[in-house]
Design a protein around this motif. Structure first.
Motif, PDB file in Angstrom:
ATOM      1  N   ASP A 170      98.781   8.945  52.231  1.00  0.00           N
ATOM      2  CA  ASP A 170      98.819   7.478  52.253  1.00  0.00           C
ATOM      3  C   ASP A 170     100.227   6.957  52.023  1.00  0.00           C
ATOM      4  O   ASP A 170     100.672   5.994  52.667  1.00  0.00           O
ATOM      5  CB  ASP A 170      97.876   6.919  51.188  1.00  0.00           C
ATOM      6  CG  ASP A 170      96.408   7.148  51.526  1.00  0.00           C
ATOM      7  OD1 ASP A 170      96.123   7.479  52.697  1.00  0.00           O
ATOM      8  OD2 ASP A 170      95.566   7.021  50.618  1.00  0.00           O
ATOM      9  N   ASP A 171     100.946   7.582  51.088  1.00  0.00           N
ATOM     10  CA  ASP A 171     102.310   7.158  50.794  1.00  0.00           C
ATOM     11  C   ASP A 171     103.229   7.419  51.987  1.00  0.00           C
ATOM     12  O   ASP A 171     104.101   6.616  52.307  1.00  0.00           O
ATOM     13  CB  ASP A 171     102.828   7.901  49.557  1.00  0.00           C
ATOM     14  CG  ASP A 171     104.257   7.528  49.210  1.00  0.00           C
ATOM     15  OD1 ASP A 171     104.453   6.425  48.669  1.00  0.00           O
ATOM     16  OD2 ASP A 171     105.169   8.321  49.483  1.00  0.00           O
ATOM     17  N   LEU A 172     103.006   8.553  52.667  1.00  0.00           N
ATOM     18  CA  LEU A 172     103.845   8.924  53.802  1.00  0.00           C
ATOM     19  C   LEU A 172     103.663   7.947  54.966  1.00  0.00           C
ATOM     20  O   LEU A 172     104.590   7.731  55.755  1.00  0.00           O
ATOM     21  CB  LEU A 172     103.505  10.348  54.248  1.00  0.00           C
ATOM     22  CG  LEU A 172     104.597  11.140  54.962  1.00  0.00           C
ATOM     23  CD1 LEU A 172     105.837  11.256  54.091  1.00  0.00           C
ATOM     24  CD2 LEU A 172     104.071  12.522  55.346  1.00  0.00           C
ATOM     25  N   TRP A 183     106.195  -0.690  43.024  1.00  0.00           N
ATOM     26  CA  TRP A 183     106.700  -0.997  44.365  1.00  0.00           C
ATOM     27  C   TRP A 183     108.213  -1.212  44.384  1.00  0.00           C
ATOM     28  O   TRP A 183     108.817  -1.327  45.448  1.00  0.00           O
ATOM     29  CB  TRP A 183     106.005  -2.254  44.897  1.00  0.00           C
ATOM     30  CG  TRP A 183     104.543  -2.074  45.105  1.00  0.00           C
ATOM     31  CD1 TRP A 183     103.539  -2.438  44.251  1.00  0.00           C
ATOM     32  CD2 TRP A 183     103.896  -1.474  46.232  1.00  0.00           C
ATOM     33  NE1 TRP A 183     102.313  -2.101  44.771  1.00  0.00           N
ATOM     34  CE2 TRP A 183     102.511  -1.504  45.990  1.00  0.00           C
ATOM     35  CE3 TRP A 183     104.370  -0.916  47.417  1.00  0.00           C
ATOM     36  CZ2 TRP A 183     101.582  -1.000  46.893  1.00  0.00           C
ATOM     37  CZ3 TRP A 183     103.446  -0.409  48.323  1.00  0.00           C
ATOM     38  CH2 TRP A 183     102.074  -0.454  48.056  1.00  0.00           C
ATOM     39  N   SER A 184     108.836  -1.289  43.229  1.00  0.00           N
ATOM     40  CA  SER A 184     110.254  -1.638  43.167  1.00  0.00           C
ATOM     41  C   SER A 184     111.144  -0.619  43.860  1.00  0.00           C
ATOM     42  O   SER A 184     112.126  -0.980  44.512  1.00  0.00           O
ATOM     43  CB  SER A 184     110.687  -1.799  41.713  1.00  0.00           C
ATOM     44  OG  SER A 184     109.997  -2.866  41.093  1.00  0.00           O
ATOM     45  N   SER A 203     105.539  -5.748  56.321  1.00  0.00           N
ATOM     46  CA  SER A 203     106.114  -4.744  55.438  1.00  0.00           C
ATOM     47  C   SER A 203     105.007  -3.889  54.811  1.00  0.00           C
ATOM     48  O   SER A 203     103.815  -4.209  54.931  1.00  0.00           O
ATOM     49  CB  SER A 203     106.890  -5.447  54.326  1.00  0.00           C
ATOM     50  OG  SER A 203     105.988  -6.177  53.499  1.00  0.00           O
ATOM     51  N   PRO A 204     105.372  -2.817  54.114  1.00  0.00           N
ATOM     52  CA  PRO A 204     104.355  -2.018  53.401  1.00  0.00           C
ATOM     53  C   PRO A 204     103.571  -2.838  52.389  1.00  0.00           C
ATOM     54  O   PRO A 204     102.415  -2.534  52.093  1.00  0.00           O
ATOM     55  CB  PRO A 204     105.190  -0.941  52.695  1.00  0.00           C
ATOM     56  CG  PRO A 204     106.431  -0.830  53.490  1.00  0.00           C
ATOM     57  CD  PRO A 204     106.710  -2.208  54.000  1.00  0.00           C
ATOM     58  N   ILE A 259     101.550  14.019  44.080  1.00  0.00           N
ATOM     59  CA  ILE A 259     102.808  14.361  44.729  1.00  0.00           C
ATOM     60  C   ILE A 259     103.077  13.400  45.892  1.00  0.00           C
ATOM     61  O   ILE A 259     102.187  13.087  46.675  1.00  0.00           O
ATOM     62  CB  ILE A 259     102.784  15.806  45.251  1.00  0.00           C
ATOM     63  CG1 ILE A 259     102.664  16.784  44.079  1.00  0.00           C
ATOM     64  CG2 ILE A 259     104.036  16.126  46.056  1.00  0.00           C
ATOM     65  CD1 ILE A 259     103.845  16.785  43.138  1.00  0.00           C
ATOM     66  N   THR A 260     104.320  12.921  45.974  1.00  0.00           N
ATOM     67  CA  THR A 260     104.743  12.061  47.072  1.00  0.00           C
ATOM     68  C   THR A 260     106.082  12.579  47.607  1.00  0.00           C
ATOM     69  O   THR A 260     106.698  13.470  47.015  1.00  0.00           O
ATOM     70  CB  THR A 260     104.924  10.598  46.613  1.00  0.00           C
ATOM     71  OG1 THR A 260     106.015  10.545  45.681  1.00  0.00           O
ATOM     72  CG2 THR A 260     103.676  10.062  45.949  1.00  0.00           C
ATOM     73  N   LEU A 261     106.524  11.989  48.688  1.00  0.00           N
ATOM     74  CA  LEU A 261     107.830  12.343  49.233  1.00  0.00           C
ATOM     75  C   LEU A 261     108.937  12.117  48.204  1.00  0.00           C
ATOM     76  O   LEU A 261     109.928  12.851  48.172  1.00  0.00           O
ATOM     77  CB  LEU A 261     108.099  11.523  50.497  1.00  0.00           C
ATOM     78  CG  LEU A 261     109.468  11.745  51.179  1.00  0.00           C
ATOM     79  CD1 LEU A 261     109.619  13.194  51.631  1.00  0.00           C
ATOM     80  CD2 LEU A 261     109.620  10.793  52.367  1.00  0.00           C
ATOM     81  N   ASP A 262     108.764  11.125  47.358  1.00  0.00           N
ATOM     82  CA  ASP A 262     109.786  10.831  46.357  1.00  0.00           C
ATOM     83  C   ASP A 262     110.018  11.990  45.395  1.00  0.00           C
ATOM     84  O   ASP A 262     111.097  12.108  44.811  1.00  0.00           O
ATOM     85  CB  ASP A 262     109.417   9.572  45.567  1.00  0.00           C
ATOM     86  CG  ASP A 262     109.645   8.306  46.375  1.00  0.00           C
ATOM     87  OD1 ASP A 262     110.456   8.350  47.321  1.00  0.00           O
ATOM     88  OD2 ASP A 262     109.003   7.276  46.083  1.00  0.00           O
TER      89      ASP A 262
END
Length: 430
Positions: free
Chosen positions: A311-313, A217-218, A325-326, A279-282
């Motif tokens: 889910d990440d998006l 989460w950092s 917050s998330p 895969i994520t946006l990152d």
């Protein structure tokens, strides 16, 4: 998560002020809290879910120097001493044993990689050894694979992740640390150009220093404050067998499986040759930093585009400190385990050591790992935000060094002489 995770009850009321706030109740944050409490430094640890709920209880429990880059070995050696002292320090055993760790090679190329590592750490005077085929068979009998050889470090060991961090947290609380669970930190408070506290869902707490040990989460937390930490997620699937007769107490890592004895008599097993890479946006934002890793790890990463991306998006990347917050939307990251990878691991293990034909699966789980481009963590003060220290990005091997990493982070946050040279872990290298 593993059903053997030990939980405990902690404070529920957030204090108004303290000297150091730690964000994150994994093994690194808890180790830092224990260190500070022992030094009589007021400290409050705040965890959005429950202590050790994520990767700190989901890892394999290995405590190793073997195959670590030379610059990371001093932290591992310091951790060995701290693990040895842990029962006396916290008044409980956490399953720590120096039973040894062995990495076996199926091919000459794999053995050459072990030999190269062995040469790279010769000056450190470890007890590591290069083993022949016959020596492997002697130390781990009952196999039917003629391994080319192995690298083996008898002083490497293991502990039980389901117990260790929780037991350390209990000890920290007894020594004066305040531990708050189920409370998310939404962001940092700033005054006169430096950190003055943190804003949580329960309100604000003022402090002189903040230590962020938020694991996976950092990156999201830091991006809210204009700091880009290049980490990406990997998911490791794990299984535990019911108690059974095994070939050795030594933990063994092969190219496509690993196993180690669990304190209940079963074995912790994983597919060492594959991790899920959701895969994520990152990946679009910082993925280019990992191209060198990808070139060397073809076939190792099982890349997936699916539910994890969606889910990440859905999780915000910017939010008001006055709104959820998330970290409140997902208290505990609990990825589904990959039954296929677990099946591969067990099949490969049975082919190598047929006695595992008797294995019965007791449980399975998965954990999300935060990986940096060079697979080394960041343990450093953040110059752009005076008063903030981070200890994160442990890339799947933070449990073993956790007690030392937490102490080093506490040293840096409070200006004490560092446990080891922190240069390998500086943020600037990334």
């Amino acid at each position: 998560m593993t059903k053997t995770l030990e939980r405990f009850t902690t404070e529920s009321l957030l204090p108004k002020s303290t000297q150091v706030v730690i964000i994150g109740g994994g093994i690194v944050g808890v180790s830092a809290a224990l260190t500070l409490a022992e030094r009589n430094i007021p400290v409050v640890l705040i965890e959005k879910g429950h202590v050790a709920g994520e990767q700190s209880s989901r890892n394999l429990g290995w405590i190793r120097k073997t195959s670590r880059v030379a610059e990371d070995v001093p932290l591992s050696l310091a951790a060995d001493k701290l693990w040895q002292q842990m029962p006396e320090r916290i008044g409980r055993r956490v399953g720590y044993q120096q039973a040894g760790i062995m990495f076996v090679a199926r091919s000459e190329a794999q053995m050459q990689a072990h030999e190269s590592w062995f040469e790279s750490v010769k000056a450190l005077e470890l007890d590591s050894q290069l083993l022949s085929t016959r020596e492997v068979s002697s130390l781990v009998p009952g196999g039917k694979t003629d391994w080319v050889g192995a690298v083996y470090t008898p002083s490497d060991g293991r502990a039980e992740p389901a117990l260790a961090t929780s037991a350390m947290a209990q000890a920290a609380a007894k020594k004066g640390a305040v531990i708050i669970q189920n409370c998310a930190v939404r962001g940092l408070s700033m005054a006169a150009g430096k950190v003055s506290g943190v804003v949580t869902e329960q309100g604000e707490i003022t402090c002189e220093q903040v230590l962020l040990a938020g694991g996976a989460w950092s990156r999201r937390f830091l991006s809210q404050h204009g700091v880009s930490l290049p980490t990406l997620p990997l998911i490791c699937s794990v299984l535990r067998t019911k108690p059974m007769q095994g070939p050795t107490d030594i933990a063994v890592g092969a190219p496509d499986f690993s196993f180690r004895k669990h304190q209940d008599g079963g074995f912790i097993i994983t597919q060492r040759g594959a991790l899920d890479a959701p895969i994520t946006l990152d990946h679009l934002l910082v993925g280019h930093r990992y191209l060198d890793q990808l070139r060397h790890q073809r076939g190792f990463l099982r890349i997936k585009l699916g539910k994890h991306f969606v889910d990440d998006l859905k999780l915000a990347r910017r939010w008001s400190h006055h709104k959820p917050s998330p970290f409140e939307k997902i208290r505990t990251m609990d990825p589904a385990y990959n039954a296929g990878l677990n099946s591969e691991a067990l099949t490969n293990l049975k082919n190598a050591w047929p006695m595992f034909e008797q294995a019965e699966i007791e449980e399975a789980w998965a954990g999300l790992i935060d990986v940096t481009p060079d697979s080394n963590p960041v343990i450093d003060r953040i110059n752009a935000i005076p008063g903030l220290t981070i200890a994160t990005g442990f890339s799947g091997h933070g449990f073993g060094t956790g007690p030392a990493a937490g102490q080093l982070a506490a040293d840096l946050a409070t200006g004490s002489a560092p446990l080891v040279d922190p240069a390998p872990y500086r943020f600037a290298r990334l």
